[in-house]
Design a protein around this motif. Sequence first.
Motif, PDB file in Angstrom:
ATOM      1  N   VAL A 121       0.812  -1.066  -0.397  1.00 41.41           N
ATOM      2  CA  VAL A 121      -0.194  -0.467   0.201  1.00 41.41           C
ATOM      3  C   VAL A 121       0.464   1.463   0.064  1.00 41.41           C
ATOM      4  O   VAL A 121       0.214   2.190  -0.766  1.00 41.41           O
ATOM      5  CB  VAL A 121      -0.859   0.140   1.265  1.00 41.41           C
ATOM      6  CG1 VAL A 121      -1.849   1.369   1.345  1.00 41.41           C
ATOM      7  CG2 VAL A 121      -1.600  -1.221   0.837  1.00 41.41           C
ATOM      8  N   ASP A 122       2.076   1.131   0.437  1.00 42.41           N
ATOM      9  CA  ASP A 122       2.582   2.316   0.458  1.00 42.41           C
ATOM     10  C   ASP A 122       3.240   2.721  -0.843  1.00 42.41           C
ATOM     11  O   ASP A 122       3.436   3.646  -0.655  1.00 42.41           O
ATOM     12  CB  ASP A 122       4.032   2.480   1.528  1.00 42.41           C
ATOM     13  CG  ASP A 122       3.451   2.910   3.326  1.00 42.41           C
ATOM     14  OD1 ASP A 122       2.520   2.807   3.751  1.00 42.41           O
ATOM     15  OD2 ASP A 122       3.735   1.676   3.930  1.00 42.41           O
ATOM     16  N   ASP A 123       3.762   1.703  -1.718  1.00 44.98           N
ATOM     17  CA  ASP A 123       4.217   1.422  -1.933  1.00 44.98           C
ATOM     18  C   ASP A 123       3.613   2.736  -3.197  1.00 44.98           C
ATOM     19  O   ASP A 123       3.978   3.602  -3.842  1.00 44.98           O
ATOM     20  CB  ASP A 123       5.297   0.242  -2.814  1.00 44.98           C
ATOM     21  CG  ASP A 123       6.287   0.261  -2.438  1.00 44.98           C
ATOM     22  OD1 ASP A 123       7.358   0.968  -2.195  1.00 44.98           O
ATOM     23  OD2 ASP A 123       6.131  -0.866  -1.809  1.00 44.98           O
ATOM     24  N   CYS A 124       2.435   1.584  -3.309  1.00 45.10           N
ATOM     25  CA  CYS A 124       1.520   2.347  -4.476  1.00 45.10           C
ATOM     26  C   CYS A 124       1.047   4.065  -4.161  1.00 45.10           C
ATOM     27  O   CYS A 124       0.556   4.669  -5.069  1.00 45.10           O
ATOM     28  CB  CYS A 124       0.044   1.605  -4.334  1.00 45.10           C
ATOM     29  SG  CYS A 124       0.153   0.090  -5.358  1.00 45.10           S
ATOM     30  N   VAL A 125       0.799   4.243  -2.703  1.00 46.10           N
ATOM     31  CA  VAL A 125       0.410   5.547  -2.626  1.00 46.10           C
ATOM     32  C   VAL A 125       1.805   6.094  -3.279  1.00 46.10           C
ATOM     33  O   VAL A 125       1.279   7.051  -3.604  1.00 46.10           O
ATOM     34  CB  VAL A 125       0.148   6.011  -1.527  1.00 46.10           C
ATOM     35  CG1 VAL A 125       0.249   7.379  -1.114  1.00 46.10           C
ATOM     36  CG2 VAL A 125      -0.679   5.318  -0.785  1.00 46.10           C
ATOM     37  N   MET A 126       3.051   5.937  -2.832  1.00 44.51           N
ATOM     38  CA  MET A 126       4.013   6.711  -3.344  1.00 44.51           C
ATOM     39  C   MET A 126       4.222   7.127  -4.469  1.00 44.51           C
ATOM     40  O   MET A 126       4.410   8.109  -4.822  1.00 44.51           O
ATOM     41  CB  MET A 126       5.256   6.387  -2.054  1.00 44.51           C
ATOM     42  CG  MET A 126       5.344   6.450  -1.241  1.00 44.51           C
ATOM     43  SD  MET A 126       7.045   5.930   0.016  1.00 44.51           S
ATOM     44  CE  MET A 126       7.286   4.474  -0.473  1.00 44.51           C
ATOM     45  N   MET A 226       8.720  -0.384  -6.514  1.00 43.82           N
ATOM     46  CA  MET A 226       7.846  -0.654  -5.072  1.00 43.82           C
ATOM     47  C   MET A 226       8.970  -0.949  -4.484  1.00 43.82           C
ATOM     48  O   MET A 226       9.473  -2.270  -3.358  1.00 43.82           O
ATOM     49  CB  MET A 226       7.554  -2.316  -5.492  1.00 43.82           C
ATOM     50  CG  MET A 226       5.893  -1.692  -6.021  1.00 43.82           C
ATOM     51  SD  MET A 226       4.508  -3.510  -6.316  1.00 43.82           S
ATOM     52  CE  MET A 226       4.432  -3.062  -4.525  1.00 43.82           C
ATOM     53  N   THR A 227       9.187   0.175  -3.767  1.00 45.11           N
ATOM     54  CA  THR A 227      11.384   0.054  -3.406  1.00 45.11           C
ATOM     55  C   THR A 227      11.151  -1.129  -2.029  1.00 45.11           C
ATOM     56  O   THR A 227      11.341  -1.764  -1.538  1.00 45.11           O
ATOM     57  CB  THR A 227      11.750   1.052  -3.214  1.00 45.11           C
ATOM     58  OG1 THR A 227      12.078   1.577  -4.258  1.00 45.11           O
ATOM     59  CG2 THR A 227      13.012   1.169  -1.893  1.00 45.11           C
TER      60      THR A 227
END
Length: 375
Positions: A121-126, A226-227
Motif C-alpha cells: 500500500v505504501d509503495d502504491c500511494v507513493m 516498489m522499493t
Amino acid sequence: MPTFYYDESNNHRKLWIDPGKRGYNIDGDMNRKIPVGRNFVLGGVVHYGASSSADVSALIASLRLQEDLEEVKFKHIASGDFGSCLKSAKVESLLEWVLASDLYVHFFNVNLEYWAFLDIVDDCVMWCHGNGIPVAVHSIHDIVLLKDALYRVIRIDREAFLDMACAFGYPNIEDRTAEFVRALASRVDTVMSSPKHSEQMQEVGLEDALARLLHLLNSCREIDDMTLAQMDEDGVLLDAFDIFYDYTSTARATEELVMDMEVKVKEQFESRAGMPVPANLRFADSKDEPLVQVSDLTTGLIARYFQFVDDHDHSQLGEWMETLSRQQSINLSLLRDVFDKSHEKDHTLLHRLVSAGELEKSDLILYPEHFHSQN
C-alpha cells in the motif's frame, strides 16, 4: 531510569511462503495443541526507579507450582488458546499480583502477516503521488484503512492470495511490479464479486473499503518501483527477527533493558560490523532474573490474547463473550485493568503493529461498552 525486562513469544526465526502448504513455513505443526501464532510479541514488565519492591517469591508461592522447578514459565500456569488460559486461577493470581505491585506491563506486538504485506500500500500511494496520479489518500488514517482492506483480502482467501504471491516470487518482484499489482487488483475484484465470498462481503463497510483499495491498485497498473515491498529472495517475508529487537533497543535508548538470553538474537547483535550491542541492553539468564521469568508469564498471556483477537471475527468474539465463565470474566477484567494501569503510566508501553480491524476487535473484548457506543 526505568528498567524494562523482556521475554518473547512466537519468534519463528524466519517467515516465508511455503507453496507446498499454500501457507507459511510456520503453519501446520501437528505436534502443537493450538495453531502456531502469526504474531510476534516482545515484552514483559517494567519498574521505575532503581529497583522494584515486587516480591516475586510471593507470586510463585501463590501459584502453587511444583517445588523443584528451576524457573517458572507460562506453560506452568495455563495452556491452550486465550479463552482456555482465562479459565486458570493461576492467571488470576498473576494479574492481581501485577496490579498490586509497582510493576507495569509493556509489549511490542506485531501481526507478522499484516506486516509482511503492508508495504504494498505504501509503495502504491507513493508512486501515485510521485507521478501526479490522483487518489483519495489524504491522511495517515486513509493509508491505515487501505492496509486494513488489503489484510482482509488476505484473510478472506489466504490460499488464493498466497498462490498469487508465489506466482510472482513475492517479495522478489523487482522486474514485475506492474504485473504483480494488476494481479493483486484482479484478486481484490474476485473477492468482491465471487459468490464464494458473498457472506464475508456482508460485513459493514467492507465493500467500500475494498473498492477504495481496488481504485488505488488500478491507478498503479504501470507502477515501476516498489522499493519498500521488494526483497531479494523469493517467498522470504522475514529473514530474521532482529529488526524488532533493533527497533525496541532504539526506541528505549535512554532506558535500561534486560532481555532473556536468546543466543541467536545475541549473536545477531554481536555480528553486525560497526554496530555493537547497545550499552543499555543486557542479556540475562532468566534463572538468575526473576523479573524476566515474570515477563515470560505476561508475554505468554498477551501473545495468546492478540492471536485470539486475530483468529476470530467480530460476531465470533461477541458470541464468545456471552459464554464466559465467572473465572474467565474475572481474568478478562483483570487483564483490562493491567493494561489500563500501564497505559495511564505511559501510553508508549503498549505498542501494537496490527490492522485497524484488530484494534476494533480488541476494543470489543476489553471495552465492550465503549465499542458498542461507537458502533
